[in-house]
Design a protein around this motif. Sequence first.
Motif, PDB file in Angstrom:
ATOM      1  N   UNK A 223       0.834  -1.195   0.000  1.00 55.76           N
ATOM      2  CA  UNK A 223       0.000   0.000   0.000  1.00 55.76           C
ATOM      3  C   UNK A 223       0.868   1.244   0.000  1.00 55.76           C
ATOM      4  N   UNK A 224       0.337   2.315  -0.579  1.00 61.11           N
ATOM      5  CA  UNK A 224       0.920   3.625  -0.354  1.00 61.11           C
ATOM      6  C   UNK A 224       0.264   4.197   0.903  1.00 61.11           C
ATOM      7  N   UNK A 225       1.057   4.360   1.969  1.00 56.84           N
ATOM      8  CA  UNK A 225       0.548   4.913   3.225  1.00 56.84           C
ATOM      9  C   UNK A 225       1.167   6.288   3.411  1.00 56.84           C
ATOM     10  N   UNK A 226       0.305   7.300   3.498  1.00 56.42           N
ATOM     11  CA  UNK A 226       0.757   8.675   3.589  1.00 56.42           C
ATOM     12  C   UNK A 226       0.565   9.208   5.006  1.00 56.42           C
ATOM     13  N   UNK A 227       1.442  10.126   5.400  1.00 59.05           N
ATOM     14  CA  UNK A 227       1.438  10.668   6.756  1.00 59.05           C
ATOM     15  C   UNK A 227       0.796  12.055   6.790  1.00 59.05           C
ATOM     16  N   UNK A 228      -0.288  12.173   7.537  1.00 56.49           N
ATOM     17  CA  UNK A 228      -0.988  13.449   7.738  1.00 56.49           C
ATOM     18  C   UNK A 228      -0.787  13.870   9.192  1.00 56.49           C
ATOM     19  N   UNK A 229       0.464  14.148   9.551  1.00 57.34           N
ATOM     20  CA  UNK A 229       0.846  14.309  10.953  1.00 57.34           C
ATOM     21  C   UNK A 229       0.091  15.437  11.651  1.00 57.34           C
TER      22      UNK A 229
ATOM     23  N   UNK B 232     -13.130  15.589   8.560  1.00 55.71           N
ATOM     24  CA  UNK B 232     -13.224  14.312   9.277  1.00 55.71           C
ATOM     25  C   UNK B 232     -12.783  14.372  10.737  1.00 55.71           C
ATOM     26  N   UNK B 233     -12.224  15.483  11.199  1.00 53.99           N
ATOM     27  CA  UNK B 233     -11.579  15.508  12.513  1.00 53.99           C
ATOM     28  C   UNK B 233     -12.574  15.843  13.623  1.00 53.99           C
ATOM     29  N   UNK B 234     -12.492  15.082  14.724  1.00 51.18           N
ATOM     30  CA  UNK B 234     -13.336  15.305  15.897  1.00 51.18           C
ATOM     31  C   UNK B 234     -12.463  15.347  17.149  1.00 51.18           C
ATOM     32  N   UNK B 235     -12.931  16.080  18.171  1.00 52.86           N
ATOM     33  CA  UNK B 235     -12.250  16.107  19.468  1.00 52.86           C
ATOM     34  C   UNK B 235     -12.638  14.859  20.246  1.00 52.86           C
ATOM     35  N   UNK B 236     -11.649  14.187  20.806  1.00 51.31           N
ATOM     36  CA  UNK B 236     -11.865  12.922  21.513  1.00 51.31           C
ATOM     37  C   UNK B 236     -12.328  13.201  22.937  1.00 51.31           C
ATOM     38  N   UNK B 237     -13.378  12.504  23.419  1.00 49.81           N
ATOM     39  CA  UNK B 237     -13.841  12.700  24.801  1.00 49.81           C
ATOM     40  C   UNK B 237     -12.758  12.356  25.818  1.00 49.81           C
ATOM     41  N   UNK B 238     -12.857  12.957  27.005  1.00 53.30           N
ATOM     42  CA  UNK B 238     -11.837  12.784  28.043  1.00 53.30           C
ATOM     43  C   UNK B 238     -11.682  11.325  28.453  1.00 53.30           C
ATOM     44  N   UNK B 239     -12.785  10.577  28.536  1.00 51.19           N
ATOM     45  CA  UNK B 239     -12.703   9.175  28.946  1.00 51.19           C
ATOM     46  C   UNK B 239     -11.853   8.362  27.981  1.00 51.19           C
TER      47      UNK B 239
ATOM     48  N   UNK C 278      -4.113   7.274  26.718  1.00 52.36           N
ATOM     49  CA  UNK C 278      -2.883   7.607  27.426  1.00 52.36           C
ATOM     50  C   UNK C 278      -2.349   6.399  28.185  1.00 52.36           C
ATOM     51  N   UNK C 279      -3.259   5.594  28.774  1.00 60.30           N
ATOM     52  CA  UNK C 279      -2.825   4.382  29.479  1.00 60.30           C
ATOM     53  C   UNK C 279      -2.198   3.374  28.520  1.00 60.30           C
ATOM     54  N   UNK C 280      -2.582   3.456  27.268  1.00 55.85           N
ATOM     55  CA  UNK C 280      -1.994   2.592  26.240  1.00 55.85           C
ATOM     56  C   UNK C 280      -0.707   3.167  25.673  1.00 55.85           C
ATOM     57  N   UNK C 281      -0.364   4.392  26.091  1.00 56.10           N
ATOM     58  CA  UNK C 281       0.828   5.038  25.574  1.00 56.10           C
ATOM     59  C   UNK C 281       0.585   5.839  24.317  1.00 56.10           C
ATOM     60  N   UNK C 282      -0.687   6.130  24.006  1.00 54.02           N
ATOM     61  CA  UNK C 282      -1.036   6.919  22.824  1.00 54.02           C
ATOM     62  C   UNK C 282      -1.394   8.328  23.285  1.00 54.02           C
ATOM     63  N   UNK C 283      -0.484   9.277  23.071  1.00 53.53           N
ATOM     64  CA  UNK C 283      -0.680  10.669  23.476  1.00 53.53           C
ATOM     65  C   UNK C 283      -0.976  11.486  22.216  1.00 53.53           C
ATOM     66  N   UNK C 284      -2.250  11.735  21.963  1.00 57.89           N
ATOM     67  CA  UNK C 284      -2.648  12.410  20.729  1.00 57.89           C
ATOM     68  C   UNK C 284      -2.190  13.857  20.704  1.00 57.89           C
ATOM     69  N   UNK C 285      -2.198  14.531  21.857  1.00 57.82           N
ATOM     70  CA  UNK C 285      -1.745  15.928  21.905  1.00 57.82           C
ATOM     71  C   UNK C 285      -0.281  16.033  21.492  1.00 57.82           C
ATOM     72  N   UNK C 286       0.541  15.171  22.059  1.00 54.08           N
ATOM     73  CA  UNK C 286       1.965  15.195  21.743  1.00 54.08           C
ATOM     74  C   UNK C 286       2.214  14.797  20.287  1.00 54.08           C
TER      75      UNK C 286
ATOM     76  N   UNK D 176       0.260  15.160  17.587  1.00 47.59           N
ATOM     77  CA  UNK D 176      -0.203  16.064  16.546  1.00 47.59           C
ATOM     78  C   UNK D 176       0.045  17.531  16.848  1.00 47.59           C
ATOM     79  N   UNK D 177       0.565  17.839  18.044  1.00 49.17           N
ATOM     80  CA  UNK D 177       0.905  19.212  18.372  1.00 49.17           C
ATOM     81  C   UNK D 177      -0.270  20.108  18.679  1.00 49.17           C
ATOM     82  N   UNK D 178      -1.379  19.518  19.144  1.00 47.78           N
ATOM     83  CA  UNK D 178      -2.556  20.296  19.509  1.00 47.78           C
ATOM     84  C   UNK D 178      -2.728  20.295  21.031  1.00 47.78           C
ATOM     85  N   UNK D 179      -3.396  21.316  21.591  1.00 53.52           N
ATOM     86  CA  UNK D 179      -3.606  21.352  23.048  1.00 53.52           C
ATOM     87  C   UNK D 179      -4.712  20.417  23.513  1.00 53.52           C
TER      88      UNK D 179
END
Length: 228
Positions: free
Chosen positions: A136-142, A152-159, A165-173, A175-178
Motif C-alpha cells: 500500500x501507499x501509506x501517507x502521513x498526515x501528521x 473528518x476531525x473530531x475532538x476525543x472525549x476525556x474518557x 494515554x494508558x496505552x501510551x497513545x498521546x494524541x496531543x503530543x 499532533x501538536x494540539x492542546x
Amino acid sequence: MDDEVSKGRPVNTPIKPIAETWSGFRILDIRTDRLLSSWLREAGVPDGALKANELAPDFLLPEVNGKLVSSMQLRQTAPLIVTFVYGTWSPLCAAGLRALHEATPSIRAAGARAIAITPESGDLLRNIKRDRRLDLEILSDLDLGVSLSFGLVSVVPAEIESRLLRRGVDLCASHGFPFSMLPTPATYVLDQRGIIRRACVGPDSITGAKTETMLAALSELDGPKPRP
C-alpha cells in the motif's frame, strides 16, 4: 453515508472478503478500540465531512520513505480510493489497512490507485508496512491538515483520551494540539477530476465489505482501461 455513483464499465475481479483480526493486540487495545468505535457511531458522521459529488481537496503528503505524493498527479492518471484511518495502534484501523491491501490487486486491475492516510509518521509506518507486508501507499498526515480539509476531525472525549494515554497513545503530543483529536475513519472514491463519486464515513467505512463497495463503485466510473 453511502452515496450513488455514475455508471460505466464493470470490474471482473472480485476481492476476497476479510474479517477483522485482533491478533497481536492486547485486551486493553481491543476494549479501548471498541469504546472509540461505539462513540464514533453514536456521535454520527461529522457535519463537515465531504460527500459524494463534492470536489475533494488536493493534497501533498509524504509516503513512508519520505517521498512526497501528490493526489493531483495520481488522480490525473487514474481514479483514486482514499482511505483515512486514525492509527495503526487501532485494531479496527489495522484491519482496515489489511482489507485495502487485499483489495489492491483488484483496484489496480480496475485501472485505479489506492492510498491510505494516517496521522502517524516516520519509522513507525515503515515498520508497520514491512512487518505486516502491506502493499500500500501509506501517507502521513501528521498535523491532520488533510483530514481537516475533508471535514473528518473530531475532538476525543476525556474518557477515551485517558484510556489512550494508558496505552501510551498521546494524541496531543503526536499532533501538536492542546487537545486530543482524531480523524473519523473514511473511504472515498475520487474520479480523475477530483470529484467524490462515493463516500463512506464512520467506523464501519474501512471494513473489507466497504472496500468491496468501493471497488464496485470503480466499475461504474469512466476511466483508463486496466492493462491486460
